[in-house]
Design a protein around this motif. Structure first.
Motif, PDB file in Angstrom:
ATOM      1  N   THR A  82       0.262   7.738   1.447  1.00 14.13           N
ATOM      2  CA  THR A  82      -0.476   6.585   1.977  1.00 14.13           C
ATOM      3  C   THR A  82      -1.841   7.029   2.501  1.00 14.13           C
ATOM      4  N   ILE A  83      -1.850   8.107   3.286  1.00 10.91           N
ATOM      5  CA  ILE A  83      -3.114   8.582   3.878  1.00 10.91           C
ATOM      6  C   ILE A  83      -4.081   9.034   2.781  1.00 10.91           C
ATOM      7  N   VAL A  92      -0.091   7.332   9.963  1.00 14.93           N
ATOM      8  CA  VAL A  92      -0.544   6.241   9.086  1.00 14.93           C
ATOM      9  C   VAL A  92      -1.270   5.192   9.926  1.00 14.93           C
ATOM     10  N   LEU A 140       1.025  -1.191   0.827  1.00 13.63           N
ATOM     11  CA  LEU A 140       1.858  -0.210   1.530  1.00 13.63           C
ATOM     12  C   LEU A 140       3.321  -0.608   1.469  1.00 13.63           C
ATOM     13  N   GLU A 160       4.101   9.078   4.024  1.00 13.70           N
ATOM     14  CA  GLU A 160       2.996   9.279   4.975  1.00 13.70           C
ATOM     15  C   GLU A 160       1.811   9.961   4.293  1.00 13.70           C
ATOM     16  N   ALA A 174       5.854   1.968   6.105  1.00 17.10           N
ATOM     17  CA  ALA A 174       4.790   2.975   6.254  1.00 17.10           C
ATOM     18  C   ALA A 174       4.199   2.983   7.667  1.00 17.10           C
TER      19      ALA A 174
END
Ligand SMILES: Nc1ncnc2c1ncn2[C@@H]1O[C@H](COP(=O)(O)OP(=O)(O)O)[C@@H](O)[C@H]1O
Ligand SMILES: O=C(O)C1=C[C@@H](OP(=O)(O)O)[C@@H](O)[C@H](O)C1
Ligand SMILES: [Mg+2]
Length: 174
Positions: free
Chosen positions: A73-74, A95, A85, A70, A89
């Protein structure tokens, strides 16, 4: 270049989809075509952790992986890269919120094709579980989440990875 074109150039191009949909492969090829950096969230996590994603699952558990996934990814969404991704995710509400307003391509794949691509079609001892059935379950659970975040979807079952890249380039140009 127009302001709109420049604004789009500064934005990540995000690929989502189930395991075997080709997010990693298509992301790499698309980034090369566009002359952009390619970031695969799983690869970045593995590199930073100094161990593979499956090893993180075994050593630290899925919850620990999801928390790292999380935040990573952000963080990576802020880069003007092509971002692949991990399949799970989108399970994170944070997300999904961070994906709003971004260019997100959903690479669609059937369970049968996904199983072939990830090499899980062979019959296995019963104790190993029904991998194809599990893939169908995952697809059913996650498809509405991919649909929620995607601004565009691309069928991949009967198309090569290069053809999928071509479809995305057409949509980006249009
Ligand atoms: N459109 C496609 N057609 C055929 N094979 C593909 C396609 N996209 C990916 N593959 C193959 O499927 C496998 C899984 O692809 P990968 O990019 O790792 O998927 P993901 O990251 O979505 O799990 C790889 O062997 C890759 O070469
Ligand atoms: O389906 C999932 O939850 C996962 C998919 C994997 O990525 P791919 O989408 O590249 O297979 C990886 O993030 C991790 O093993 C968890
Ligand atoms: Mg991948």
């Amino acid at each position: 270049m127009t302001d709109t074109a420049r604004a789009i150039e500064d934005q990540a191009i995000v690929l989502v989809g189930a395991s075997g949909s080709g997010t990693s492969t298509v992301g790499r090829l698309l980034a090369a075509e566009l002359g952009r950096e390619h970031l695969d969230v799983d690869a970045v996590i593995a590199q930073r952790a100094g161990k593979s994603v499956p090893d993180i699952f075994i050593d630290d558990g899925e919850a620990a992986f999801r928390a790292i996934e999380e935040s990573t990814t952000i963080e990576l969404l802020e880069r003007p890269a092509v971002l692949s991704l991990g399949s799970g995710a989108v399970l994170s509400e944070s997300v999904r919120a961070a994906l709003r307003g971004r260019q997100v391509f959903w690479l669609q794949v059937s369970a049968g094709t996904a199983a072939e691509r990830v090499g899980l079609t062979a019959a296995r001892p019963v104790g190993f579980g029904n991998v194809r059935g599990r893939l169908i379950q995952l697809l059913n659970l996650r498809a509405p989440l991919y649909a929620e975040v995607a601004t565009s979807s691309v069928a991949t079952d009967d198309h090569t990875a290069d053809e999928v890249v071509g479809r995305i380039l057409e949509r980006l140009g249009g």
